[in-house]
Design a protein around this motif. Structure first.
Motif, PDB file in Angstrom:
ATOM      1  N   SER B 211       0.850  -1.179   0.000  1.00 51.74           N
ATOM      2  CA  SER B 211       0.000   0.000   0.000  1.00 51.74           C
ATOM      3  C   SER B 211       0.890   1.234   0.000  1.00 51.74           C
ATOM      4  N   PHE B 212       0.620   2.139  -0.948  1.00 47.90           N
ATOM      5  CA  PHE B 212       1.452   3.329  -1.071  1.00 47.90           C
ATOM      6  C   PHE B 212       0.785   4.527  -0.402  1.00 47.90           C
ATOM      7  N   ALA B 213      -0.514   4.700  -0.679  1.00 50.83           N
ATOM      8  CA  ALA B 213      -1.246   5.804  -0.051  1.00 50.83           C
ATOM      9  C   ALA B 213      -2.679   5.366   0.150  1.00 50.83           C
ATOM     10  N   PRO B 214      -3.220   5.576   1.354  1.00 49.21           N
ATOM     11  CA  PRO B 214      -4.626   5.228   1.591  1.00 49.21           C
ATOM     12  C   PRO B 214      -5.531   6.236   0.881  1.00 49.21           C
ATOM     13  N   PRO B 215      -6.826   5.893   0.709  1.00 46.28           N
ATOM     14  CA  PRO B 215      -7.723   6.769  -0.039  1.00 46.28           C
ATOM     15  C   PRO B 215      -8.093   8.026   0.731  1.00 46.28           C
ATOM     16  N   HIS B 216      -7.822   8.060   2.014  1.00 52.16           N
ATOM     17  CA  HIS B 216      -8.242   9.205   2.817  1.00 52.16           C
ATOM     18  C   HIS B 216      -7.225   9.395   3.924  1.00 52.16           C
ATOM     19  N   THR B 217      -7.039  10.656   4.330  1.00 51.31           N
ATOM     20  CA  THR B 217      -6.024  10.928   5.345  1.00 51.31           C
ATOM     21  C   THR B 217      -6.565  10.701   6.746  1.00 51.31           C
ATOM     22  N   GLY B 218      -7.889  10.831   6.922  1.00 50.15           N
ATOM     23  CA  GLY B 218      -8.481  10.604   8.239  1.00 50.15           C
ATOM     24  C   GLY B 218      -8.889   9.154   8.386  1.00 50.15           C
ATOM     25  N   SER B 219      -9.691   8.909   9.407  1.00 46.16           N
ATOM     26  CA  SER B 219     -10.194   7.558   9.619  1.00 46.16           C
ATOM     27  C   SER B 219     -11.545   7.420   8.906  1.00 46.16           C
ATOM     28  N   ASN B 220     -12.104   6.227   8.882  1.00 44.53           N
ATOM     29  CA  ASN B 220     -13.463   6.061   8.366  1.00 44.53           C
ATOM     30  C   ASN B 220     -14.130   4.886   9.066  1.00 44.53           C
ATOM     31  N   TYR B 221     -15.390   4.647   8.721  1.00 43.93           N
ATOM     32  CA  TYR B 221     -16.162   3.577   9.359  1.00 43.93           C
ATOM     33  C   TYR B 221     -15.449   2.238   9.249  1.00 43.93           C
ATOM     34  N   LEU B 222     -14.933   1.949   8.058  1.00 44.02           N
ATOM     35  CA  LEU B 222     -14.298   0.645   7.841  1.00 44.02           C
ATOM     36  C   LEU B 222     -13.128   0.442   8.787  1.00 44.02           C
ATOM     37  N   MET B 223     -12.292   1.485   8.892  1.00 47.54           N
ATOM     38  CA  MET B 223     -11.091   1.334   9.714  1.00 47.54           C
ATOM     39  C   MET B 223     -11.463   1.263  11.188  1.00 47.54           C
ATOM     40  N   ARG B 224     -12.432   2.070  11.601  1.00 45.75           N
ATOM     41  CA  ARG B 224     -12.826   2.047  13.016  1.00 45.75           C
ATOM     42  C   ARG B 224     -13.458   0.706  13.383  1.00 45.75           C
ATOM     43  N   GLU B 225     -14.239   0.144  12.454  1.00 45.30           N
ATOM     44  CA  GLU B 225     -15.010  -1.052  12.757  1.00 45.30           C
ATOM     45  C   GLU B 225     -14.195  -2.336  12.585  1.00 45.30           C
ATOM     46  N   MET B 226     -13.381  -2.407  11.543  1.00 46.73           N
ATOM     47  CA  MET B 226     -12.796  -3.694  11.167  1.00 46.73           C
ATOM     48  C   MET B 226     -11.294  -3.798  11.376  1.00 46.73           C
ATOM     49  N   ILE B 227     -10.617  -2.681  11.570  1.00 41.17           N
ATOM     50  CA  ILE B 227      -9.164  -2.782  11.701  1.00 41.17           C
ATOM     51  C   ILE B 227      -8.791  -2.430  13.131  1.00 41.17           C
ATOM     52  N   HIS B 228      -8.294  -3.408  13.855  1.00 36.55           N
ATOM     53  CA  HIS B 228      -7.911  -3.166  15.241  1.00 36.55           C
ATOM     54  C   HIS B 228      -6.618  -3.927  15.461  1.00 36.55           C
ATOM     55  N   VAL B 229      -5.591  -3.215  15.834  1.00 36.00           N
ATOM     56  CA  VAL B 229      -4.306  -3.881  16.009  1.00 36.00           C
ATOM     57  C   VAL B 229      -4.027  -4.060  17.501  1.00 36.00           C
ATOM     58  N   VAL B 230      -3.805  -5.314  17.906  1.00 39.35           N
ATOM     59  CA  VAL B 230      -3.533  -5.597  19.326  1.00 39.35           C
ATOM     60  C   VAL B 230      -2.055  -5.892  19.491  1.00 39.35           C
ATOM     61  N   GLY B 231      -1.479  -5.347  20.528  1.00 37.64           N
ATOM     62  CA  GLY B 231      -0.087  -5.661  20.838  1.00 37.64           C
ATOM     63  C   GLY B 231       0.042  -7.139  21.185  1.00 37.64           C
ATOM     64  N   ARG B 232       1.103  -7.755  20.713  1.00 38.12           N
ATOM     65  CA  ARG B 232       1.269  -9.199  20.936  1.00 38.12           C
ATOM     66  C   ARG B 232       1.383  -9.557  22.412  1.00 38.12           C
ATOM     67  N   ARG B 233       2.170  -8.721  23.129  1.00 39.75           N
ATOM     68  CA  ARG B 233       2.397  -9.044  24.523  1.00 39.75           C
ATOM     69  C   ARG B 233       1.110  -8.897  25.332  1.00 39.75           C
ATOM     70  N   HIS B 234       0.400  -7.812  25.005  1.00 38.77           N
ATOM     71  CA  HIS B 234      -0.893  -7.525  25.599  1.00 38.77           C
ATOM     72  C   HIS B 234      -1.841  -8.711  25.400  1.00 38.77           C
ATOM     73  N   ALA B 235      -1.861  -9.215  24.165  1.00 38.38           N
ATOM     74  CA  ALA B 235      -2.775 -10.304  23.830  1.00 38.38           C
ATOM     75  C   ALA B 235      -2.396 -11.564  24.608  1.00 38.38           C
ATOM     76  N   ARG B 236      -1.081 -11.835  24.693  1.00 35.67           N
ATOM     77  CA  ARG B 236      -0.667 -13.057  25.365  1.00 35.67           C
ATOM     78  C   ARG B 236      -1.078 -13.035  26.843  1.00 35.67           C
ATOM     79  N   ARG B 237      -0.944 -11.833  27.447  1.00 36.68           N
ATOM     80  CA  ARG B 237      -1.308 -11.714  28.856  1.00 36.68           C
ATOM     81  C   ARG B 237      -2.820 -11.939  29.023  1.00 36.68           C
TER      82      ARG B 237
END
Ligand code: SF4
Ligand code: SF4
Ligand code: SF4
Lengths: 245, 297
Positions: B211-237
């Protein structure tokens, strides 16, 4: 009714040419402009002029960096909107019957008066084609501009989707993909048009045309030999004399 | 996927509630001594309260909750619609069984058997809402209905006062959680969706695609709803907390302490805390294929 109709005899959809798209975002703007005032609730924006702007769009254009090992690197611009799938998972998951696929032409639509805004259809779509409008609380998606393509009050040349009409490079094509003789079907056949994420089993109607192969410049620095020119004759004599000073 | 508090609370509370209602109904058929009077009132009341609280929490997840009744219309095709029906059926079928047992004149065993099975089926139908989604490979698997059933049976057995007998489903749930975490980690890769299949640019890119550039500079519904990144260490705990608090500790407490209100309350609180941790991970670790378009997962 959220059961899917039998495969429609007519399949209206888009063919998007990734070779010609220049990523100008004109289709994004035209889509938002038209669908903000036509079919259903407007496409709202939140904090539009603030620090964290966000809004509902039915069409978005990504850019990807393609760096093949044996050809020139390039940027490919990639418009993403609803593909009006034949096996649309967004339709069958809907609990209210708000999401439906038209039996006559295969267009996938949302009846906003019946939608409860549960968001499940957006979860079911692999392509991110559905966005829940934060102001209206209902699901929005590409309508294939049903209020243009069937609209007898518009001039003939305007009876195509807003994004198709506006694209300055002609990268978006609209037509019947079930008819093998249609212009879009011929384009798909000629250029090797393909489906996105076929492994998801959605059987999209829309097709994407791959970027045409480009050659590679063999000599990447054609001016390099000029850097090493030794002056001769009078210029050489001057060079030597001046160099000694 | 975004771990929305409304959906986490809904699935945990209604799961425990229907587990309790289900096991109270099935209890006599399983050979449990039928309780009556105040004890029965409290138990059935708790079951209804948990299931009801879960339903109210789920309403907060809707954009237009005032139209919720429409969700009953598409039971032929939609698991969410079937869930609406199953919920109503479970609450209605349990009512006469509950009333009769509170009044001390229990209905025939078969009535509780039917209401209990409807309650447990409701939990499975809820799980199918997630398990049906091919777009979220971690969820598209039999371990999801198995986990939902495991939580309902464990929570229900603890709350119903089954005492040491509740340690069995708890231990099974613990093993199931570990298995589901393991299997879940490989599901996205196994589904085969990549940026190359999402864009179809695989052949043109020959491996060099990002991915070179996303379609929008802000956030949107898709990113808020479906993209969630969890820290690995956090998840393991959190995984450890889910397995320990949700299954292992309640099983130990129920096996070691004398059966009674203290053991039940302690085990129940720990179990529900573990269930919340598991459910947070269930959403937060679930990766939707649409993230591929954004160069995320
Ligand atoms: S692209 Fe998504 S929203 Fe459009 S029909 Fe297919 S699954 Fe449904
Ligand atoms: S958000 Fe609306 S259209 Fe989508 S599944 Fe829910 S009720 Fe149906
Ligand atoms: S067809 Fe219409 S609604 Fe769909 S992306 Fe184009 S302009 Fe937007």
């Amino acid at each position: 009714m959220t059961s899917l109709p039998p495969p429609p005899a007519k399949k209206l959809g888009l063919v998007i040419d990734l070779d010609t798209c220049v990523g100008c975002q004109a289709c994004v703007t035209a889509c938002k402009g038209w669908n903000d005032q036509g079919h259903g609730a407007p496409l709202s924006d939140q904090d539009a002029r603030g620090a964290d702007p966000s809004g509902t769009f039915l069409n978005r254009v990504h850019s990807y960096e393609v760096t093949p090992p044996d050809a020139a690197a390039r940027i490919v611009h990639f418009p993403r909107s609803c593909l009006h799938c034949d096996n649309a998972p967004c339709v069958t998951v809907c609990p209210t019957g708000a999401s439906y696929k038209r039996a006559a032409d295969g267009i996938v639509l949302v009846n906003e008066d019946a939608c409860i805004g549960c968001g499940l259809c957006a979860w079911a779509c692999p392509y991110g084609a559905r966005e829940l409008d934060a102001a209206a609380g209902v699901m929005k998606k590409c309508t294939l501009c049903v209020d243009r393509i069937d609209n007898a009050t518009l001039a003939e040349q305007d009876r195509v989707p807003a994004c198709v009409r506006t694209c300055p490079t002609g990268a978006r094509h609209f037509g019947d993909l079930a008819d093998p003789e249609s212009a879009v079907s011929r384009l798909v056949a000629e250029r090797g048009g393909y489906e996105l994420m076929p492994e998801q089993g959605t059987r999209p109607t829309n097709r994407y045309l791959p970027p045409r192969p480009r050659d590679r410049i063999d000599d990447e620095a054609p001016l390099a030999p000029l850097l090493d020119i030794r002056p001769a004759g009078l210029a050489g004599w001057l060079d030597r004399v001046l160099g000694r000073l | 996927m975004h771990p929305a508090p409304s959906v986490i609370l809904f699935t945990v509370l209604s799961g425990a509630g229907f587990g309790l209602l289900g096991l109270l109904g099935l209890g006599p058929a399983l050979g449990a001594a039928p309780s009556g009077g105040l004890a029965a009132l409290l138990l059935w009341g708790l079951g209804y309260a948990l299931a009801g609280a879960g339903l109210i929490a789920s309403g907060f997840h809707l954009g237009r909750p005032e139209r919720a009744l429409r969700a009953f219309s598409q039971w032929r095709s939609s698991w969410l619609s079937r869930e609406a029906w199953a919920t109503v059926a479970a609450l209605l079928a349990s009512a006469p069984v509950a009333l009769a047992s509170i009044l001390g004149r229990p209905l025939p065993v078969a009535a509780g058997l039917v209401s209990g099975l409807i309650c447990l089926a409701t939990v499975l139908v809820t799980a199918m809402i997630y398990a049906q989604l091919k777009t979220v490979p971690r969820w598209h698997h039999w371990t999801v209905p198995a986990l939902f059933a495991g939580f309902a049976l464990t929570g229900g057995a603890i709350l119903a006062g089954f005492g040491p007998f509740a340690a069995l489903p708890a231990l099974a749930l613990g093993a199931l959680m570990i298995l589901a975490f393991r299997i879940g980690d490989g599901r996205f890769a196994a589904a085969g969706s990549t940026l190359a299949t999402a864009t179809g640019l695989g052949p043109a890119a020959g491996g060099g695609l990002r991915s070179f550039a996303p379609p929008h500079t802000g956030s949107n519904y898709l990113m808020r709803e479906m993209i969630h990144v969890v820290g690995r260490r956090h998840a393991r705990r959190l995984r450890r907390i889910a397995v320990l608090a949700g299954a292992v500790l309640p099983a130990l407490i129920l096996a070691a302490l004398p059966a009674g209100i203290l053991a039940t309350a302690l085990a129940a609180i720990l179990h529900l805390a573990g269930a919340l941790a598991q459910r947070w991970l269930f959403f937060a670790e679930a990766e939707h294929v649409v993230g591929l378009y954004y160069g995320a997962r």
